[in-house]
Enzyme design. Structure first.
Site, PDB file in Angstrom:
ATOM      1  N   LYS A  92      10.390  28.742   5.050  1.00  0.00           N
ATOM      2  CA  LYS A  92      11.919  28.675   4.907  1.00  0.00           C
ATOM      3  C   LYS A  92      12.547  29.073   3.904  1.00  0.00           C
ATOM      4  CE  LYS A  92      11.637  24.448   7.687  1.00  0.00           C
ATOM      5  NZ  LYS A  92      12.161  22.798   7.883  1.00  0.00           N
ATOM      6  N   TYR A  99      16.285  24.979  16.811  1.00  0.00           N
ATOM      7  CA  TYR A  99      16.427  23.508  16.379  1.00  0.00           C
ATOM      8  C   TYR A  99      17.477  22.825  17.546  1.00  0.00           C
ATOM      9  CZ  TYR A  99      14.167  23.991  11.998  1.00  0.00           C
ATOM     10  OH  TYR A  99      13.190  24.275  11.129  1.00  0.00           O
ATOM     11  N   ASN A 116      12.634  21.812   2.885  1.00  0.00           N
ATOM     12  CA  ASN A 116      11.297  21.378   2.778  1.00  0.00           C
ATOM     13  C   ASN A 116      10.135  22.487   2.893  1.00  0.00           C
ATOM     14  OD1 ASN A 116      11.388  21.586   5.556  1.00  0.00           O
ATOM     15  ND2 ASN A 116      11.081  19.417   5.852  1.00  0.00           N
ATOM     16  N   HIS A 136       8.035  25.063   8.236  1.00  0.00           N
ATOM     17  CA  HIS A 136       7.838  24.509   9.396  1.00  0.00           C
ATOM     18  C   HIS A 136       6.712  24.497  10.096  1.00  0.00           C
ATOM     19  CE1 HIS A 136       9.073  23.619  13.659  1.00  0.00           C
ATOM     20  NE2 HIS A 136       8.253  24.460  13.978  1.00  0.00           N
ATOM     21  N   GLU A 143       7.580  28.212  20.559  1.00  0.00           N
ATOM     22  CA  GLU A 143       8.186  28.783  19.451  1.00  0.00           C
ATOM     23  C   GLU A 143       7.477  30.305  19.117  1.00  0.00           C
ATOM     24  OE1 GLU A 143       8.882  24.326  17.414  1.00  0.00           O
ATOM     25  OE2 GLU A 143       7.332  25.755  16.524  1.00  0.00           O
TER      26      GLU A 143
HETATM   27  P1  GDP Z   1       9.455  18.338  10.766  1.00  0.00           P
HETATM   28  O1  GDP Z   1       8.897  18.407  12.052  1.00  0.00           O
HETATM   29  O2  GDP Z   1       8.525  17.746   9.500  1.00  0.00           O
HETATM   30  O3  GDP Z   1       9.944  19.873  10.119  1.00  0.00           O
HETATM   31  O4  GDP Z   1      10.717  17.200  10.659  1.00  0.00           O
HETATM   32  P2  GDP Z   1      11.759  17.165  11.840  1.00  0.00           P
HETATM   33  O5  GDP Z   1      11.491  17.924  13.083  1.00  0.00           O
HETATM   34  O6  GDP Z   1      12.035  15.923  11.971  1.00  0.00           O
HETATM   35  O7  GDP Z   1      13.109  17.793  11.304  1.00  0.00           O
HETATM   36  C1  GDP Z   1      13.032  19.281  11.238  1.00  0.00           C
HETATM   37  C2  GDP Z   1      13.904  19.669  10.152  1.00  0.00           C
HETATM   38  O8  GDP Z   1      15.099  19.249   9.951  1.00  0.00           O
HETATM   39  C3  GDP Z   1      13.076  19.227   8.887  1.00  0.00           C
HETATM   40  O9  GDP Z   1      11.847  20.160   8.475  1.00  0.00           O
HETATM   41  C4  GDP Z   1      14.179  19.361   7.895  1.00  0.00           C
HETATM   42  O10 GDP Z   1      14.390  20.954   7.343  1.00  0.00           O
HETATM   43  C5  GDP Z   1      15.389  19.187   8.858  1.00  0.00           C
HETATM   44  N1  GDP Z   1      15.831  17.685   8.486  1.00  0.00           N
HETATM   45  C6  GDP Z   1      15.357  16.574   8.788  1.00  0.00           C
HETATM   46  N2  GDP Z   1      15.768  15.513   8.317  1.00  0.00           N
HETATM   47  C7  GDP Z   1      16.703  15.790   7.629  1.00  0.00           C
HETATM   48  C8  GDP Z   1      17.810  15.228   6.993  1.00  0.00           C
HETATM   49  O11 GDP Z   1      18.026  14.286   7.035  1.00  0.00           O
HETATM   50  N3  GDP Z   1      18.653  16.162   6.190  1.00  0.00           N
HETATM   51  C9  GDP Z   1      18.779  17.328   6.389  1.00  0.00           C
HETATM   52  N4  GDP Z   1      19.580  18.213   5.640  1.00  0.00           N
HETATM   53  N5  GDP Z   1      17.723  17.980   7.067  1.00  0.00           N
HETATM   54  C10 GDP Z   1      16.860  17.448   7.610  1.00  0.00           C
END
Ligand code: GDP
Length: 139
Positions: free
Chosen positions: A10, A50, A113, A116, A127
């Site tokens: 990212k 997303y 973070n 992905h 994807e």
């Molecule tokens: P992952 O599968 O571990 O990447 O997590 P998720 O599918 O829950 O979320 C997708 C992505 O959305 C995450 O990797 C973060 O970049 C973003 N994201 C998730 N939760 C938050 C949040 O509370 N705030 C923000 N700004 N971004 C978030």
């Protein structure tokens, strides 16, 4: 079983020149990088990628972040690649990530973070198809 998963390095990580360090963690875990391309994600690509999070309050911020700097899209291959890469990435929030994981080592916050990784084989296939053709993938 040999599988493929989809990975993105990212913008927070490309900005800090961490592509090589993250690739080293991936390869040390036994995953093979069988396709890789550095791109600037368009808003349309990020919104589509997303889509599942479209109703979440952070969706706009997430799309803005993913288009803010270049990303590196990748296909990883190896035994149980989907689960293995999720393990190597660590928890979404770096504060909860296990020692040695990419997010523990490098992530800045729950949003920024660093990586992905697909959460299922079905999503991995979808994807990968958004960013690569079969001809791009050299196993
Ligand atoms: P992952 O599968 O571990 O990447 O997590 P998720 O599918 O829950 O979320 C997708 C992505 O959305 C995450 O990797 C973060 O970049 C973003 N994201 C998730 N939760 C938050 C949040 O509370 N705030 C923000 N700004 N971004 C978030």
């Amino acid at each position: 079983m040999t599988e493929r998963t989809f990975s993105i390095i990212k913008p927070d990580a490309t900005r800090r020149n961490l592509t090589g360090k993250i690739n080293a963690v991936i390869e040390d875990a036994g995953l093979r990088i069988v396709a890789q391309r550095r791109i600037r994600m368009t808003e349309g690509q990020a919104r589509k990628f997303y889509e599942v999070h479209a109703a979440r309050p952070f969706y706009g911020e997430l799309v803005e972040f993913m288009t803010s700097e270049p990303v590196v899209v990748q296909v990883l291959e190896g035994a149980n690649a989907v689960a293995k890469y999720r393990e190597v990435m660590g928890a979404t929030n770096p504060a909860d990530a296990a020692p040695g994981t990419i997010r523990k080592l490098y992530a800045e916050s729950v949003g920024e973070n660093s990586v992905h990784g697909s959460d299922s084989q079905e999503n991995a296939a979808l994807e990968i198809a958004q960013f690569f053709t079969e001809a791009d993938i050299v196993g």
